[in-house]
Design a protein around this motif. Structure first.
Motif, PDB file in Angstrom:
ATOM      1  N   THR A  12      97.265  18.449  33.982  1.00  0.00           N
ATOM      2  CA  THR A  12      96.688  18.758  35.343  1.00  0.00           C
ATOM      3  C   THR A  12      95.552  17.965  35.715  1.00  0.00           C
ATOM      4  O   THR A  12      95.350  17.340  36.840  1.00  0.00           O
ATOM      5  N   SER A  13      94.664  17.947  34.792  1.00  0.00           N
ATOM      6  CA  SER A  13      93.308  17.331  34.930  1.00  0.00           C
ATOM      7  C   SER A  13      92.643  17.056  33.662  1.00  0.00           C
ATOM      8  O   SER A  13      93.317  17.200  32.553  1.00  0.00           O
ATOM      9  N   ILE A  14      91.530  16.011  33.710  1.00  0.00           N
ATOM     10  CA  ILE A  14      91.043  15.648  32.505  1.00  0.00           C
ATOM     11  C   ILE A  14      90.566  16.743  31.877  1.00  0.00           C
ATOM     12  O   ILE A  14      90.334  16.743  30.359  1.00  0.00           O
ATOM     13  N   PHE A  15      90.261  17.807  32.258  1.00  0.00           N
ATOM     14  CA  PHE A  15      89.569  19.164  31.596  1.00  0.00           C
ATOM     15  C   PHE A  15      90.656  19.855  30.775  1.00  0.00           C
ATOM     16  O   PHE A  15      90.186  20.541  30.078  1.00  0.00           O
ATOM     17  N   ASP A  16      91.742  19.303  30.892  1.00  0.00           N
ATOM     18  CA  ASP A  16      92.849  20.059  30.191  1.00  0.00           C
ATOM     19  C   ASP A  16      93.171  19.253  28.726  1.00  0.00           C
ATOM     20  O   ASP A  16      93.971  19.636  28.175  1.00  0.00           O
ATOM     21  N   LEU A  17      92.744  18.100  28.790  1.00  0.00           N
ATOM     22  CA  LEU A  17      92.616  17.218  27.725  1.00  0.00           C
ATOM     23  C   LEU A  17      92.249  17.772  26.304  1.00  0.00           C
ATOM     24  O   LEU A  17      90.909  18.324  26.354  1.00  0.00           O
ATOM     25  N   ASP A  18      92.949  18.261  25.348  1.00  0.00           N
ATOM     26  CA  ASP A  18      92.438  18.587  23.990  1.00  0.00           C
ATOM     27  C   ASP A  18      91.715  17.437  23.378  1.00  0.00           C
ATOM     28  O   ASP A  18      92.576  16.558  22.490  1.00  0.00           O
ATOM     29  N   ASN A  36      89.991   9.772  41.973  1.00  0.00           N
ATOM     30  CA  ASN A  36      91.121  10.657  41.919  1.00  0.00           C
ATOM     31  C   ASN A  36      91.440  11.113  40.294  1.00  0.00           C
ATOM     32  O   ASN A  36      92.528  11.949  40.252  1.00  0.00           O
ATOM     33  N   THR A  37      90.764  10.498  39.395  1.00  0.00           N
ATOM     34  CA  THR A  37      91.232  10.837  38.103  1.00  0.00           C
ATOM     35  C   THR A  37      89.607  11.656  37.595  1.00  0.00           C
ATOM     36  O   THR A  37      89.821  12.947  37.168  1.00  0.00           O
ATOM     37  N   LYS A  51      79.939  16.362  34.110  1.00  0.00           N
ATOM     38  CA  LYS A  51      78.833  15.778  33.228  1.00  0.00           C
ATOM     39  C   LYS A  51      78.970  16.314  31.713  1.00  0.00           C
ATOM     40  O   LYS A  51      78.867  16.049  30.794  1.00  0.00           O
ATOM     41  N   MET A  52      79.438  17.807  31.811  1.00  0.00           N
ATOM     42  CA  MET A  52      79.565  18.526  30.554  1.00  0.00           C
ATOM     43  C   MET A  52      81.002  17.979  29.797  1.00  0.00           C
ATOM     44  O   MET A  52      80.888  17.583  28.484  1.00  0.00           O
ATOM     45  N   TRP A  53      82.021  17.478  30.571  1.00  0.00           N
ATOM     46  CA  TRP A  53      82.914  16.912  29.911  1.00  0.00           C
ATOM     47  C   TRP A  53      82.630  15.589  29.382  1.00  0.00           C
ATOM     48  O   TRP A  53      83.123  15.461  28.262  1.00  0.00           O
ATOM     49  N   PHE A  54      81.713  14.730  29.980  1.00  0.00           N
ATOM     50  CA  PHE A  54      81.328  13.625  29.252  1.00  0.00           C
ATOM     51  C   PHE A  54      80.625  13.688  28.013  1.00  0.00           C
ATOM     52  O   PHE A  54      80.708  12.821  27.060  1.00  0.00           O
ATOM     53  N   GLN A  55      79.918  14.869  28.210  1.00  0.00           N
ATOM     54  CA  GLN A  55      78.921  15.109  26.983  1.00  0.00           C
ATOM     55  C   GLN A  55      80.253  15.772  25.681  1.00  0.00           C
ATOM     56  O   GLN A  55      79.766  15.197  24.498  1.00  0.00           O
TER      57      GLN A  55
END
Length: 169
Positions: A12-18, A36-37, A51-55
């Motif tokens: 669904t989104s990058i935030f769902d990536l394990d 859109n990514t 920002k937290m995802w990049f960290q």
């Protein structure tokens, strides 16, 4: 031809990536689309969640490079904000920009993944080099007029029964 349009992973989104699982599978570099990514099309905003995802990505030891068909100024400004390498005006799905990104990150096709929201640019480009491809749903419906046209064809490809729904190696 259909195989070249199939991602290895659909989220669904990058935030769902394990990230831990991806790292365990040997991936060390992430080539990421911008519009859109990571953020909405032509939007400069950078959410706290992103920002937290990049960290988190950095903490897992991944190298990152944004590869975008968008213009130089937009792509480089965003990349500078998040502290990653970038390749603007990439002409995806051409292989040249993906190869350049791997060179910049010091990775190979065996340990690099591509994350994007478009089948005919991100996924096709990554699959042409046999990279690990990850398709995410577009963040926003607002996008470039030509992209909206291509989305109609993408919907046909995405609905095919063999389209992957989970992580597989």
């Amino acid at each position: 031809m259909i195989k070249l349009l199939q991602p290895r992973l659909f989220l669904t989104s990058i935030f769902d990536l394990d990230l831990a699982r991806l790292h365990d599978h040997g991936v060390r570099g992430l080539i990421m689309d911008l519009d859109n990514t990571l953020v909405g099309w032509n939007r400069p905003d950078l959410s706290q969640e992103l920002k937290m995802w990049f960290q988190d990505v950095r903490a897992h030891g991944f190298k990152m490079c944004i590869v975008s068909n968008n213009m130089t100024e937009r792509v480089e400004q965003f990349a500078e904000k998040v502290g990653v390498m970038a390749i603007p005006k990439a002409a995806k799905p051409r292989r040249r920009s993906f190869r350049l990104a791997m060179r910049k990150m010091g990775t190979t096709r065996h340990n690099t993944a591509v994350i994007g929201d478009q089948v005919f640019t991100d996924i096709l480009g990554g699959n042409r080099l046999r990279l690990f491809t990850i398709l995410v749903h577009p963040i926003d419906t607002h996008e470039y007029w030509a992209t909206r046209l291509v989305r109609r064809l993408e919907r046909y490809v995405v609905r095919r029964p063999h389209f992957p729904q989970s992580f597989s190696h």
